[in-house]
Write a protein that holds these residues in place. Sequence first.
Motif, PDB file in Angstrom:
ATOM      1  N   TRP A 164       5.171  -3.273   7.199  1.00  0.00           N
ATOM      2  CA  TRP A 164       5.260  -4.207   6.070  1.00  0.00           C
ATOM      3  C   TRP A 164       4.420  -3.724   4.885  1.00  0.00           C
ATOM      4  N   MET A 165       3.238  -3.203   5.166  1.00  0.00           N
ATOM      5  CA  MET A 165       2.388  -2.704   4.074  1.00  0.00           C
ATOM      6  C   MET A 165       2.966  -1.443   3.452  1.00  0.00           C
ATOM      7  N   PHE A 166       3.530  -0.563   4.294  1.00  0.00           N
ATOM      8  CA  PHE A 166       4.144   0.660   3.764  1.00  0.00           C
ATOM      9  C   PHE A 166       5.305   0.312   2.829  1.00  0.00           C
ATOM     10  N   GLY A 167       6.132  -0.656   3.250  1.00  0.00           N
ATOM     11  CA  GLY A 167       7.255  -1.073   2.408  1.00  0.00           C
ATOM     12  C   GLY A 167       6.794  -1.638   1.080  1.00  0.00           C
ATOM     13  N   ALA A 168       5.711  -2.416   1.109  1.00  0.00           N
ATOM     14  CA  ALA A 168       5.174  -2.990  -0.136  1.00  0.00           C
ATOM     15  C   ALA A 168       4.622  -1.892  -1.043  1.00  0.00           C
ATOM     16  N   TYR A 169       3.922  -0.914  -0.456  1.00  0.00           N
ATOM     17  CA  TYR A 169       3.385   0.209  -1.242  1.00  0.00           C
ATOM     18  C   TYR A 169       4.523   0.984  -1.911  1.00  0.00           C
ATOM     19  N   LYS A 170       5.568   1.262  -1.127  1.00  0.00           N
ATOM     20  CA  LYS A 170       6.702   2.051  -1.631  1.00  0.00           C
ATOM     21  C   LYS A 170       7.375   1.355  -2.817  1.00  0.00           C
ATOM     22  N   LYS A 171       7.533   0.040  -2.719  1.00  0.00           N
ATOM     23  CA  LYS A 171       8.164  -0.706  -3.817  1.00  0.00           C
ATOM     24  C   LYS A 171       7.281  -0.738  -5.063  1.00  0.00           C
ATOM     25  N   GLN A 172       5.976  -0.897  -4.860  1.00  0.00           N
ATOM     26  CA  GLN A 172       5.061  -0.999  -5.994  1.00  0.00           C
ATOM     27  C   GLN A 172       4.861   0.346  -6.699  1.00  0.00           C
ATOM     28  N   LYS A 173       4.824   1.421  -5.919  1.00  0.00           N
ATOM     29  CA  LYS A 173       4.487   2.733  -6.464  1.00  0.00           C
ATOM     30  C   LYS A 173       5.704   3.630  -6.696  1.00  0.00           C
ATOM     31  N   ASN A 174       6.860   3.227  -6.147  1.00  0.00           N
ATOM     32  CA  ASN A 174       8.053   4.075  -6.212  1.00  0.00           C
ATOM     33  C   ASN A 174       7.775   5.465  -5.635  1.00  0.00           C
ATOM     34  N   LEU A 175       7.033   5.473  -4.542  1.00  0.00           N
ATOM     35  CA  LEU A 175       6.657   6.719  -3.867  1.00  0.00           C
ATOM     36  C   LEU A 175       6.887   6.592  -2.367  1.00  0.00           C
ATOM     37  N   TRP A 176       7.537   7.584  -1.791  1.00  0.00           N
ATOM     38  CA  TRP A 176       7.567   7.688  -0.325  1.00  0.00           C
ATOM     39  C   TRP A 176       6.587   8.802   0.015  1.00  0.00           C
ATOM     40  N   GLU A 177       5.419   8.388   0.497  1.00  0.00           N
ATOM     41  CA  GLU A 177       4.396   9.368   0.845  1.00  0.00           C
ATOM     42  C   GLU A 177       3.564   8.831   2.008  1.00  0.00           C
ATOM     43  N   GLY A 178       2.807   9.719   2.605  1.00  0.00           N
ATOM     44  CA  GLY A 178       1.985   9.336   3.750  1.00  0.00           C
ATOM     45  C   GLY A 178       0.756   8.572   3.328  1.00  0.00           C
ATOM     46  N   CYS A 179       0.946   7.361   2.801  1.00  0.00           N
ATOM     47  CA  CYS A 179      -0.177   6.549   2.307  1.00  0.00           C
ATOM     48  C   CYS A 179      -0.838   5.761   3.429  1.00  0.00           C
ATOM     49  N   LEU A 180      -0.175   5.674   4.580  1.00  0.00           N
ATOM     50  CA  LEU A 180      -0.693   4.987   5.761  1.00  0.00           C
ATOM     51  C   LEU A 180      -0.323   5.809   6.984  1.00  0.00           C
ATOM     52  N   THR A 181      -1.097   5.707   8.046  1.00  0.00           N
ATOM     53  CA  THR A 181      -0.692   6.318   9.322  1.00  0.00           C
ATOM     54  C   THR A 181      -0.541   5.218  10.367  1.00  0.00           C
ATOM     55  N   GLY A 182       0.135   5.601  11.457  1.00  0.00           N
ATOM     56  CA  GLY A 182       0.509   4.609  12.464  1.00  0.00           C
ATOM     57  C   GLY A 182       1.886   4.043  12.172  1.00  0.00           C
ATOM     58  N   LYS A 183       2.683   4.803  11.407  1.00  0.00           N
ATOM     59  CA  LYS A 183       4.023   4.363  11.022  1.00  0.00           C
ATOM     60  C   LYS A 183       4.994   4.486  12.200  1.00  0.00           C
ATOM     61  N   GLY A 184       6.176   3.890  12.041  1.00  0.00           N
ATOM     62  CA  GLY A 184       7.219   3.982  13.069  1.00  0.00           C
ATOM     63  C   GLY A 184       7.699   5.415  13.234  1.00  0.00           C
ATOM     64  N   GLY A 185       8.090   5.745  14.454  1.00  0.00           N
ATOM     65  CA  GLY A 185       8.480   7.120  14.766  1.00  0.00           C
ATOM     66  C   GLY A 185       9.673   7.633  13.987  1.00  0.00           C
ATOM     67  N   THR A 186      10.551   6.732  13.530  1.00  0.00           N
ATOM     68  CA  THR A 186      11.754   7.168  12.813  1.00  0.00           C
ATOM     69  C   THR A 186      11.529   7.266  11.307  1.00  0.00           C
ATOM     70  N   TRP A 187      10.354   6.860  10.831  1.00  0.00           N
ATOM     71  CA  TRP A 187      10.101   6.920   9.383  1.00  0.00           C
ATOM     72  C   TRP A 187       8.689   7.415   9.089  1.00  0.00           C
TER      73      TRP A 187
END
Length: 457
Positions: A164-187
């Motif tokens: 949920w936090m990764f999705g919020a970061y991506k929308k706010q920053k328009n960036l797909w980057e490794g801003c968090l770890t512990g993400k789902g295995g498929t993304w």
Amino acid sequence: MSNLPSEPEFEQAYKELTSTLESSSLFKKNPEYKTALKICAIPERVIQFRVVWEDDKNEVQVNRGYRVQFNSALGPYKGGLRFHPTVNLSILKFLGFEQIFKNALTGLNMGGGKGGADFDPKGKSDNEIRKFCVAFMGELSHHIGANTDVPAGDIGVSPREIGWMFGAYKKQKNLWEGCLTGKGGTWGGSLIRPEATGYGLVYYVQHMIQYASGGKETFKGKRVAISGSGNVAQYAALKAIELGAIIVSLSDSKGAIISTSDQGITPEEVSFIADLKVQRKQLTELTTSDQYKSKFKYEEGARPWTKCGKVDVALPCATQNEVSGDEATALVEAGAKFVAEGSNMGCSQEAIGVFEANRKEKKGEAIWYGPGKAANAGGVAVSGLEMAQNSSRISWTSEEVDTKLKGIMEACFKNGLETAKEYVEPTEGEFPSLVAGSNIAGFSKVAAAMKAQGDWW
């Protein structure tokens, strides 16, 4: 430190580090490192903010959010996010301070930090937790990024919350980057990440056992007491069982379960407990289950250390200060030979004192203590490996990650061991002090990098 407001957890972590540095020959050989310690003890940056969110009754709620960016000499700030009502600046500073040296011991390019909020996920709906995560990231997103600060999960923050936090970061920053770890295995997540802290703890203790026995012993047949029943405790139990150990206990905030079976807690029982945790239920459920109630004794309001009978290995895997001085004495009397922390600062200063005194007095027959900044470094190590995979846009297999994790834990053990021999000089027959060796090795690496970058001179 005396001119600061009272921060008991941070002060304990600071004293634990400085006591070993001062009692070694480090400052005699490198007196300038006293200046480095003075500067290293103050975070580079402390961010505190409000988190305003709306509950299911459409009522406004507010919590305090934090990020302690403690030290970036070795790389981007790295450390978890904790959602728990006890979260305060003292606890986050203690965790961030420990994280600096833990990350240094992994050999990966990671600085130290910690964050979270005094938000209590218990009793909240999934929708309320999601709303809180989005609101929390609304502020945190201004201060993190793949090359700045890469938080992970901690207590109250599972892969679901990370998502949920990764999705919020991506929308706010328009960036797909490794801003968090512990993400789902498929993304973007790494395989072995959920298991890493528990597995790494067992790999570390494996080296302790092999060194102490001259390569003659393993986990096989060892009675292992574990506290906690969350992610770290579960995977430590499973890996130890795989290596032939007998798991005699697990616990939660309400009490401890002690196995009454000769074979100890089984993988099937660990799986049942994992399901309970997902449902936010207590271990007391085992005592009312027809399938399991005859296999366990429940000790209400107790930790397992005085309840297990004979113990060979003790692994605190719940929270800070979960082994007291009296409990440490009880573990010595129960025959424990190895204690290693799966939790951060799991042993109180009094408990460490008991273990270290026993190590000196009994030498080869002593109890041997592995500090959390080395023994539980496996989790952040695989977070670092996740960062590397994200940067390269690749995914490694489970076998590749596990092999790297084993190598990192071996290096953590050997680094602490050899550094202790150099700066503490154990007498003949005495186990080297892993707490002193790990503290000195981690601190020296960070201090040297800080000096090279002009943080002190």
